[in-house]
Write an enzyme that holds these catalytic residues in place. Sequence first.
Site, short mmCIF file in Angstrom:
data_model
loop_
_atom_site.label_atom_id
_atom_site.label_comp_id
_atom_site.label_asym_id
_atom_site.label_seq_id
_atom_site.Cartn_x
_atom_site.Cartn_y
_atom_site.Cartn_z
N ARG A 105 11.77 -7.05 4.90
CA ARG A 105 11.52 -5.48 4.76
C ARG A 105 12.45 -4.74 5.62
O ARG A 105 12.60 -4.96 6.83
CB ARG A 105 9.98 -4.82 5.13
CG ARG A 105 9.93 -3.37 4.91
CD ARG A 105 8.27 -3.10 4.75
NE ARG A 105 7.67 -3.18 5.99
CZ ARG A 105 6.34 -3.00 6.02
NH1 ARG A 105 5.86 -2.55 5.08
NH2 ARG A 105 5.56 -2.90 7.21
N ARG A 156 -9.40 1.37 8.70
CA ARG A 156 -9.01 -0.04 9.04
C ARG A 156 -9.82 -0.84 9.90
O ARG A 156 -9.91 -2.08 10.38
CB ARG A 156 -7.77 -0.10 9.87
CG ARG A 156 -6.44 -0.14 9.24
CD ARG A 156 -5.18 -0.21 9.84
NE ARG A 156 -3.97 -0.94 9.73
CZ ARG A 156 -3.03 -0.43 9.20
NH1 ARG A 156 -3.13 0.78 8.99
NH2 ARG A 156 -1.96 -1.14 9.07
N LYS A 204 0.71 -1.28 -0.01
CA LYS A 204 0.08 0.03 0.05
C LYS A 204 0.92 1.21 0.20
O LYS A 204 0.75 2.25 -0.74
CB LYS A 204 -1.06 -0.05 1.42
CG LYS A 204 -1.75 -1.02 1.23
CD LYS A 204 -2.83 -1.02 2.39
CE LYS A 204 -2.11 -0.88 3.74
NZ LYS A 204 -1.55 -2.17 4.30
N ARG A 225 11.51 -2.25 11.03
CA ARG A 225 10.48 -1.75 11.80
C ARG A 225 10.13 -2.41 13.09
O ARG A 225 10.14 -3.82 12.91
CB ARG A 225 9.07 -1.71 10.72
CG ARG A 225 8.94 -0.19 10.24
CD ARG A 225 7.83 -0.11 9.11
NE ARG A 225 6.39 -0.84 10.05
CZ ARG A 225 5.30 -0.39 9.35
NH1 ARG A 225 5.24 0.42 8.12
NH2 ARG A 225 4.27 -0.95 9.68
N ARG A 267 -0.37 -8.97 13.26
CA ARG A 267 -1.03 -7.82 12.48
C ARG A 267 -1.78 -8.35 11.34
O ARG A 267 -2.95 -8.11 11.02
CB ARG A 267 0.25 -7.11 11.78
CG ARG A 267 0.74 -6.10 12.69
CD ARG A 267 2.16 -5.61 12.30
NE ARG A 267 2.10 -4.77 11.20
CZ ARG A 267 3.06 -4.67 10.36
NH1 ARG A 267 4.02 -5.15 10.43
NH2 ARG A 267 2.90 -3.69 9.18
P1 AMP Z 1 0.97 0.89 8.50
O1 AMP Z 1 2.39 1.51 8.46
O2 AMP Z 1 0.02 1.41 8.13
O3 AMP Z 1 1.31 -0.83 8.42
O4 AMP Z 1 0.65 1.02 10.05
C1 AMP Z 1 1.47 0.68 11.36
C2 AMP Z 1 0.52 0.66 12.61
O5 AMP Z 1 -0.05 1.66 12.89
C3 AMP Z 1 -0.60 -0.38 12.41
O6 AMP Z 1 -0.08 -1.62 12.61
C4 AMP Z 1 -1.40 0.06 13.69
O7 AMP Z 1 -1.04 -0.14 14.90
C5 AMP Z 1 -1.32 1.56 13.57
N1 AMP Z 1 -2.15 2.18 12.59
C6 AMP Z 1 -2.08 2.78 11.27
N2 AMP Z 1 -3.14 3.16 10.72
C7 AMP Z 1 -4.10 2.59 11.39
C8 AMP Z 1 -5.41 2.88 11.64
N3 AMP Z 1 -6.21 3.31 10.33
N4 AMP Z 1 -6.40 2.36 12.58
C9 AMP Z 1 -5.64 1.95 13.89
N5 AMP Z 1 -4.27 1.88 13.81
C10 AMP Z 1 -3.60 2.35 12.87
#
Ligand code: AMP
Length: 214
Positions: free
Chosen positions: A126, A87, A13, A155, A166
């Site tokens: 990654r 989400r 994404k 990360r 996740r």
């Molecule tokens: P990402 O970089 O999009 O994989 O987001 C990393 C982490 O940020 C996720 O695993 C969640 O803990 C938090 N996060 C990001 N976007 C959201 C969202 N829309 N709702 C809840 N938690 C989020």
Amino acid sequence: MRLVIFGPPGAGKGTQAGLLEQRRGITQVSTGDILRAAMDQETELGRKAKSYIEAGELVPDALVRQLAEQAIADEGYDDFVLDGYPRTEQQAAWLTEFLTAHDTPLNAVVSLDVPDDELVRRLSRRRVHADTGETYHLDHDPPPEDVDDDLIVQRSDDKPETIRNRLNVYRDETAPLASYYEDRGLLVSVDGTGGIEEVFERIVEVLESRAHSA
Ligand code: AMP
């Protein structure tokens, strides 16, 4: 164009939203990036989000709602691609309400389809650049040789146990949104396997054919 890019962790994404921004001028709005920046800066938001992110859990809806809506407003409600938001069903309902109130509904939700075993392979290999946030894959897209090794980090939520959590959270909380958007005629599915450029071309193709048939 107002888009959501949707899919499991590791589907690409962020990479594809970044390309849509660079090449099509559609601003990437990544709630994950905003939360990580807040964690690095140790703001109140960052402190609240940290334990959830590190455990691979979702940050509470109300916290992310506020920052997503602020980012969309800053962008002027047009030409954005939401990466990692919504989400949950609650977030999706809020987003619909927010955009409807501004008379700026979504044009499409692009769903990137990638099988689970490929997601785990991608996430565990990654790496990110600690300063720029640029992402790499140790096998397919390694960091350039002139980059200092110490700056190439994993990360904290890309560790094996957290990856599994996740993916479970995605399946339970986020995957059902596909039918929410399908019911509204917004979902377009794209094969997210293969090279970055290949996937980008598929996305551009489905968006163009959608625009022509609109
Ligand atoms: P990402 O970089 O999009 O994989 O987001 C990393 C982490 O940020 C996720 O695993 C969640 O803990 C938090 N996060 C990001 N976007 C959201 C969202 N829309 N709702 C809840 N938690 C989020």
